[in-house]
Design a protein around this motif. Structure first.
Motif, PDB file in Angstrom:
ATOM      1  N   GLU A  62      95.278  52.707  81.689  1.00  0.00           N
ATOM      2  CA  GLU A  62      96.259  53.765  81.973  1.00  0.00           C
ATOM      3  C   GLU A  62      96.560  53.803  83.463  1.00  0.00           C
ATOM      4  O   GLU A  62      95.666  53.626  84.297  1.00  0.00           O
ATOM      5  CB  GLU A  62      95.734  55.118  81.491  1.00  0.00           C
ATOM      6  N   ALA A  63      97.819  54.074  83.784  1.00  0.00           N
ATOM      7  CA  ALA A  63      98.299  53.939  85.160  1.00  0.00           C
ATOM      8  C   ALA A  63      97.433  54.709  86.174  1.00  0.00           C
ATOM      9  O   ALA A  63      97.051  54.148  87.202  1.00  0.00           O
ATOM     10  CB  ALA A  63      99.752  54.391  85.256  1.00  0.00           C
ATOM     11  N   ASP A  64      97.114  55.970  85.869  1.00  0.00           N
ATOM     12  CA  ASP A  64      96.367  56.771  86.851  1.00  0.00           C
ATOM     13  C   ASP A  64      95.020  56.143  87.183  1.00  0.00           C
ATOM     14  O   ASP A  64      94.602  56.102  88.346  1.00  0.00           O
ATOM     15  CB  ASP A  64      96.148  58.206  86.336  1.00  0.00           C
ATOM     16  N   GLN A  65      94.352  55.682  86.125  1.00  0.00           N
ATOM     17  CA  GLN A  65      93.048  55.045  86.333  1.00  0.00           C
ATOM     18  C   GLN A  65      93.195  53.704  87.040  1.00  0.00           C
ATOM     19  O   GLN A  65      92.387  53.337  87.891  1.00  0.00           O
ATOM     20  CB  GLN A  65      92.341  54.843  84.982  1.00  0.00           C
ATOM     21  N   ILE A  67      95.442  52.963  89.171  1.00  0.00           N
ATOM     22  CA  ILE A  67      95.732  53.272  90.585  1.00  0.00           C
ATOM     23  C   ILE A  67      94.429  53.630  91.311  1.00  0.00           C
ATOM     24  O   ILE A  67      94.170  53.156  92.427  1.00  0.00           O
ATOM     25  CB  ILE A  67      96.774  54.408  90.682  1.00  0.00           C
ATOM     26  N   ALA A  68      93.593  54.429  90.641  1.00  0.00           N
ATOM     27  CA  ALA A  68      92.316  54.813  91.266  1.00  0.00           C
ATOM     28  C   ALA A  68      91.446  53.575  91.481  1.00  0.00           C
ATOM     29  O   ALA A  68      90.857  53.386  92.561  1.00  0.00           O
ATOM     30  CB  ALA A  68      91.595  55.834  90.381  1.00  0.00           C
ATOM     31  N   ARG A  71      92.927  51.439  94.304  1.00  0.00           N
ATOM     32  CA  ARG A  71      92.657  51.987  95.655  1.00  0.00           C
ATOM     33  C   ARG A  71      91.227  51.653  96.081  1.00  0.00           C
ATOM     34  O   ARG A  71      90.978  51.330  97.240  1.00  0.00           O
ATOM     35  CB  ARG A  71      92.863  53.495  95.662  1.00  0.00           C
ATOM     36  N   ASP A  89     102.122  50.529  81.920  1.00  0.00           N
ATOM     37  CA  ASP A  89     101.242  51.237  82.854  1.00  0.00           C
ATOM     38  C   ASP A  89     100.926  50.376  84.077  1.00  0.00           C
ATOM     39  O   ASP A  89     100.837  50.889  85.205  1.00  0.00           O
ATOM     40  CB  ASP A  89      99.945  51.662  82.156  1.00  0.00           C
ATOM     41  N   LYS A  92     103.724  50.701  86.449  1.00  0.00           N
ATOM     42  CA  LYS A  92     103.669  51.991  87.181  1.00  0.00           C
ATOM     43  C   LYS A  92     102.651  51.896  88.316  1.00  0.00           C
ATOM     44  O   LYS A  92     102.900  52.339  89.443  1.00  0.00           O
ATOM     45  CB  LYS A  92     103.237  53.118  86.234  1.00  0.00           C
ATOM     46  N   ALA A  93     101.491  51.313  87.997  1.00  0.00           N
ATOM     47  CA  ALA A  93     100.437  51.173  89.015  1.00  0.00           C
ATOM     48  C   ALA A  93     100.921  50.257  90.136  1.00  0.00           C
ATOM     49  O   ALA A  93     100.662  50.515  91.322  1.00  0.00           O
ATOM     50  CB  ALA A  93      99.162  50.619  88.383  1.00  0.00           C
ATOM     51  N   VAL A  96     103.197  52.179  92.550  1.00  0.00           N
ATOM     52  CA  VAL A  96     102.476  53.109  93.440  1.00  0.00           C
ATOM     53  C   VAL A  96     101.641  52.347  94.465  1.00  0.00           C
ATOM     54  O   VAL A  96     101.697  52.629  95.667  1.00  0.00           O
ATOM     55  CB  VAL A  96     101.581  54.065  92.608  1.00  0.00           C
TER      56      VAL A  96
END
Ligand code: E4P
Length: 217
Positions: A62-65, A67-68, A71, A89, A92-93, A96
């Motif tokens: 999933e994109a949010d994970q 991205i985390a 990073r 996803d 999306k990552a 960002v």
């Protein structure tokens, strides 16, 4: 053409790096497993040895994970390229993470349309997998050629990173088409030095040299 080495084996990278053959490194979860090493530790060691981009892959879906994770991986060293899969996803990552100034390698690309989306999402590298297309009787080289044409048509700066290179012929054809980079296992890169006529010619020269009875040193 830039050469990336597709491995997480430190010794193999070092051998090629000493010859100036390493412009970067790609890893993936399977290669980390094969190395038997901790991802953060081995990636840091590779980044210290090689000055070019070192791809480290996220494993979230999933994109949010993603991205985390991206990073966190990017903090290992300034030359990390965060690798994300070519899913919605992942795109999306990519957007960002590249917007934050990170290099992003979008991996597991199997179509020209996927490559077009990756370029629009700001990918630094797109990784079309040649060998895996050949495995299912499709033409991996045609994909490299199609992406080259599309990127050139519109001036996309995303670099084509020919991946899943299994043979010296894959390397040769990628270079002929104009892939910006290829990533190949160390054994394939070393095989590029081999030619049957080189071996045959050297044998003949050495045989004649022995007959001269001379020494250079
Ligand atoms: C590239 O980034 C990939 O890790 C790699 O080229 C995959 O190769 P394979 O299909 O031989 O596993």
């Amino acid at each position: 053409m830039k050469f990336f080495v597709d491995t997480a084996e430190i010794d193999a990278i070092a051998e090629l790096n000493d010859l100036g053959m390493v412009d970067g490194v790609t890893t993936n979860p399977s290669l980390i497993l094969k190395s038997g090493r901790d991802i953060m530790e081995v990636t840091r060691e590779i980044c210290e040895m090689v000055s070019g981009p070192v791809s480290a892959e996220v494993v979230a879906t999933e994109a949010d994970q993603m991205i985390a994770e991206g990073r966190k991986l990017a903090k290992i060293a300034p030359n990390i390229a965060v690798k994300v899969p070519l899913t919605w996803d992942g795109l999306k990552a990519c957007k960002v993470l590249s917007g934050e100034g990170n290099m992003v390698n979008v991996t597991l690309c199997f179509s020209a349309n996927q490559a077009l989306l990756a370029a629009k999402a700001g990918a630094t590298f797109i990784s079309p997998f040649i060998g895996r297309l050949d495995d299912i009787n499709l033409d991996g080289m045609e994909l490299i050629s199609d992406i080259r044409q599309i990127y050139d048509n519109y001036g996309y700066e995303t670099q084509i990173l020919a991946a899943s290179i299994r043979t010296v012929n894959h390397a040769y054809q990628s270079a002929m088409i104009g892939a910006d980079v290829m990533t190949a296992p160390p054994a394939v890169i070393k095989s590029m030095a081999k030619h049957v006529l080189t071996d045959k010619g050297l044998d003949a020269f050495l045989a004649d040299w022995a007959k001269t009875g001379q020494n250079i040193l």
